[in-house]
Motif scaffolding. Sequence first.
Motif, PDB file in Angstrom:
ATOM      1  N   VAL A  25       0.460  -1.281  -0.027  1.00 19.36           N
ATOM      2  CA  VAL A  25       0.270  -0.058  -0.503  1.00 19.36           C
ATOM      3  C   VAL A  25       0.973   1.169   0.203  1.00 19.36           C
ATOM      4  O   VAL A  25       0.352   2.051   0.311  1.00 19.36           O
ATOM      5  CB  VAL A  25      -0.952   0.333   1.110  1.00 19.36           C
ATOM      6  N   GLU A  26       1.904   1.001   0.239  1.00 19.41           N
ATOM      7  CA  GLU A  26       3.325   1.771  -0.167  1.00 19.41           C
ATOM      8  C   GLU A  26       3.207   3.159   0.773  1.00 19.41           C
ATOM      9  O   GLU A  26       3.162   4.552   1.278  1.00 19.41           O
ATOM     10  CB  GLU A  26       3.321   2.944  -1.611  1.00 19.41           C
ATOM     11  N   ALA A  27       2.734   2.836   2.387  1.00 19.76           N
ATOM     12  CA  ALA A  27       2.703   3.434   3.500  1.00 19.76           C
ATOM     13  C   ALA A  27       4.154   4.542   3.935  1.00 19.76           C
ATOM     14  O   ALA A  27       4.143   5.219   3.858  1.00 19.76           O
ATOM     15  CB  ALA A  27       2.473   2.357   4.442  1.00 19.76           C
ATOM     16  N   PHE A  28       5.385   3.559   3.402  1.00 20.07           N
ATOM     17  CA  PHE A  28       6.434   4.463   3.792  1.00 20.07           C
ATOM     18  C   PHE A  28       6.541   5.275   2.709  1.00 20.07           C
ATOM     19  O   PHE A  28       7.470   6.395   3.071  1.00 20.07           O
ATOM     20  CB  PHE A  28       7.194   2.702   3.628  1.00 20.07           C
ATOM     21  N   GLU A  29       6.256   6.012   1.487  1.00 19.99           N
ATOM     22  CA  GLU A  29       6.088   6.560   0.626  1.00 19.99           C
ATOM     23  C   GLU A  29       5.346   7.365   1.172  1.00 19.99           C
ATOM     24  O   GLU A  29       5.848   8.966   0.730  1.00 19.99           O
ATOM     25  CB  GLU A  29       6.022   6.250  -0.422  1.00 19.99           C
ATOM     26  N   HIS A  30       4.043   7.563   1.044  1.00 25.22           N
ATOM     27  CA  HIS A  30       3.149   8.457   1.991  1.00 25.22           C
ATOM     28  C   HIS A  30       3.118   9.203   3.348  1.00 25.22           C
ATOM     29  O   HIS A  30       3.663  10.285   3.934  1.00 25.22           O
ATOM     30  CB  HIS A  30       1.725   7.824   1.912  1.00 25.22           C
ATOM     31  N   TYR A  31       4.126   8.652   4.145  1.00 20.63           N
ATOM     32  CA  TYR A  31       4.726   8.599   5.283  1.00 20.63           C
ATOM     33  C   TYR A  31       6.055   8.051   5.816  1.00 20.63           C
ATOM     34  O   TYR A  31       6.356   7.374   6.224  1.00 20.63           O
ATOM     35  CB  TYR A  31       3.749   8.002   6.693  1.00 20.63           C
ATOM     36  N   PRO A  32       7.209   9.047   5.255  1.00 22.17           N
ATOM     37  CA  PRO A  32       8.318   9.057   5.561  1.00 22.17           C
ATOM     38  C   PRO A  32       9.038   8.533   7.350  1.00 22.17           C
ATOM     39  O   PRO A  32       8.555   9.581   7.538  1.00 22.17           O
ATOM     40  CB  PRO A  32       8.335  10.229   4.590  1.00 22.17           C
ATOM     41  N   LEU A  43      10.928  -5.478  13.562  1.00 19.97           N
ATOM     42  CA  LEU A  43       9.934  -4.563  14.535  1.00 19.97           C
ATOM     43  C   LEU A  43       8.856  -5.460  14.618  1.00 19.97           C
ATOM     44  O   LEU A  43       8.190  -5.645  15.521  1.00 19.97           O
ATOM     45  CB  LEU A  43       9.720  -3.556  14.224  1.00 19.97           C
ATOM     46  N   PHE A  44       8.122  -5.586  13.173  1.00 21.09           N
ATOM     47  CA  PHE A  44       7.092  -6.583  12.503  1.00 21.09           C
ATOM     48  C   PHE A  44       6.980  -7.752  13.120  1.00 21.09           C
ATOM     49  O   PHE A  44       6.225  -8.380  14.044  1.00 21.09           O
ATOM     50  CB  PHE A  44       6.154  -6.782  11.139  1.00 21.09           C
ATOM     51  N   LEU A 112       5.126   5.389  15.456  1.00 20.11           N
ATOM     52  CA  LEU A 112       4.259   5.234  16.928  1.00 20.11           C
ATOM     53  C   LEU A 112       3.046   4.783  16.423  1.00 20.11           C
ATOM     54  O   LEU A 112       2.016   3.865  16.594  1.00 20.11           O
ATOM     55  CB  LEU A 112       4.264   5.443  17.734  1.00 20.11           C
ATOM     56  N   LYS A 113       2.245   6.024  15.992  1.00 20.99           N
ATOM     57  CA  LYS A 113       1.415   6.090  15.858  1.00 20.99           C
ATOM     58  C   LYS A 113       0.482   5.046  14.119  1.00 20.99           C
ATOM     59  O   LYS A 113      -0.647   4.741  14.624  1.00 20.99           O
ATOM     60  CB  LYS A 113       0.415   7.385  14.916  1.00 20.99           C
ATOM     61  N   LEU A 114       1.438   5.576  14.026  1.00 20.43           N
ATOM     62  CA  LEU A 114       1.142   3.871  12.361  1.00 20.43           C
ATOM     63  C   LEU A 114       1.239   2.496  13.175  1.00 20.43           C
ATOM     64  O   LEU A 114       0.743   1.741  12.698  1.00 20.43           O
ATOM     65  CB  LEU A 114       2.746   4.293  11.428  1.00 20.43           C
ATOM     66  N   LEU A 115       2.797   2.254  13.761  1.00 16.73           N
ATOM     67  CA  LEU A 115       2.695   1.588  14.618  1.00 16.73           C
ATOM     68  C   LEU A 115       1.641   0.961  15.592  1.00 16.73           C
ATOM     69  O   LEU A 115       1.023  -0.321  15.041  1.00 16.73           O
ATOM     70  CB  LEU A 115       4.059   0.972  15.330  1.00 16.73           C
ATOM     71  N   CYS A 119      -0.542  -2.594  14.291  1.00 13.42           N
ATOM     72  CA  CYS A 119      -1.125  -3.342  15.408  1.00 13.42           C
ATOM     73  C   CYS A 119      -2.141  -3.598  15.867  1.00 13.42           C
ATOM     74  O   CYS A 119      -2.357  -5.152  16.581  1.00 13.42           O
ATOM     75  CB  CYS A 119       0.330  -3.380  16.773  1.00 13.42           C
ATOM     76  N   PHE A 120      -3.413  -2.712  16.672  1.00 13.67           N
ATOM     77  CA  PHE A 120      -3.985  -3.054  16.659  1.00 13.67           C
ATOM     78  C   PHE A 120      -4.674  -3.893  15.631  1.00 13.67           C
ATOM     79  O   PHE A 120      -6.142  -4.958  16.196  1.00 13.67           O
ATOM     80  CB  PHE A 120      -4.898  -1.674  17.279  1.00 13.67           C
TER      81      PHE A 120
END
Length: 359
Positions: A25-32, A43-44, A112-115, A119-120
């Motif tokens: 979903v390319e989350a790391f590109e949207h949230y560097p 970590l995952f 932390l918000k993304l994680l 995780c939830f």
Amino acid sequence: MFSIRYRFVYMFLLGAYSFANILLVEAFEHYPIETGKTELFFLFIAVVIGIWEGNRILDHYLSQKYIKPFWKRITYNFAGSIIITLLVTLLLGGLTSFLTISPHWQDWVLPLKLLLMICFRINLFLNTVHVIYLYHHQLENSHREVANYKKISTQAQLQALKNQVNPHFLFNNLSVLSALIPTDANASVEFVRQFSRVYRYLLKSHEKEIVELSEELSFTDSYLYLLKTRFASGLVVDVRIPPSGISAYIVPVSLQMLVENAVKHNVVAKNKPLYLEIFSHDDVSITVKNNLQLKPVDKEESTKLGLSNIVKRYDFLGRKGIQIQQTDDFFSVTLPLIRIKKPIPSGGNVLPDFSSTNE
């Protein structure tokens, strides 16, 4: 579910799948995020292991507490898992952010918000699968309990039938009948009628889990007729059941088995009569009581299955409260009466609601 044999394999696969999903979903590109992909992958895996193992420890603790009803345990489990997920995520996510991003906690907020969000979702997925697993496990246990109850019930009724067809019982009753025929034809006909009623009830009793007390008392009365004809004044019986208690229900053959045990293990003679009482004072229970005059040596060994089976059959129906009392003078067993509430539905059939009268 959390304690399955290959759980670490599933932990790794779930962690890898979650990481791959974030990449797709390319989350790391949207949230560097400055943390490298390798560190994020591990970590995952780490947070999945922490959440899974935390849930496993919590589930084990709750199972040891025998929390009932079932929904309450599920609620406690889910509430506890949220706290576990929060702690694991903040601990591992914060540590990773400290090592790879910045020693200042203000820089950890977005990662932390993304994680936490991920995780939830992982925790929700694990708990959903766990609830399905628990319901399936409970269903299997219910099937086993039903099969076990049927086995116990059949065993009790077969034992009762076996006791009635054993040579001693047949010989004693046929001897009584042979003595009645030449002296009193009417009494002999009545004896045969009561004799047949006893067998008819025993052969059909396995078809029901519970029977009306009036039906059980009618059968017990036929059984007592045979005993009183045989022992005459050696057996004194007093039955006191108020009309309000007749409509209650009871486990089939239970009264007869208690009466049989009393006669089987005590001296019954004209010069030493056995006093047998069947009574109910409170409409919530019925008691079978006899004076204690045990035989010096039992000619027939007791299998001890009768009373044990009655207790197990009541346990299966969720009815506790069987009281067994023995003193130097008497022995008594008190069985709880069962009431059935039959609501009249507006349409369709509604299964009866079982409730004990002492609840």
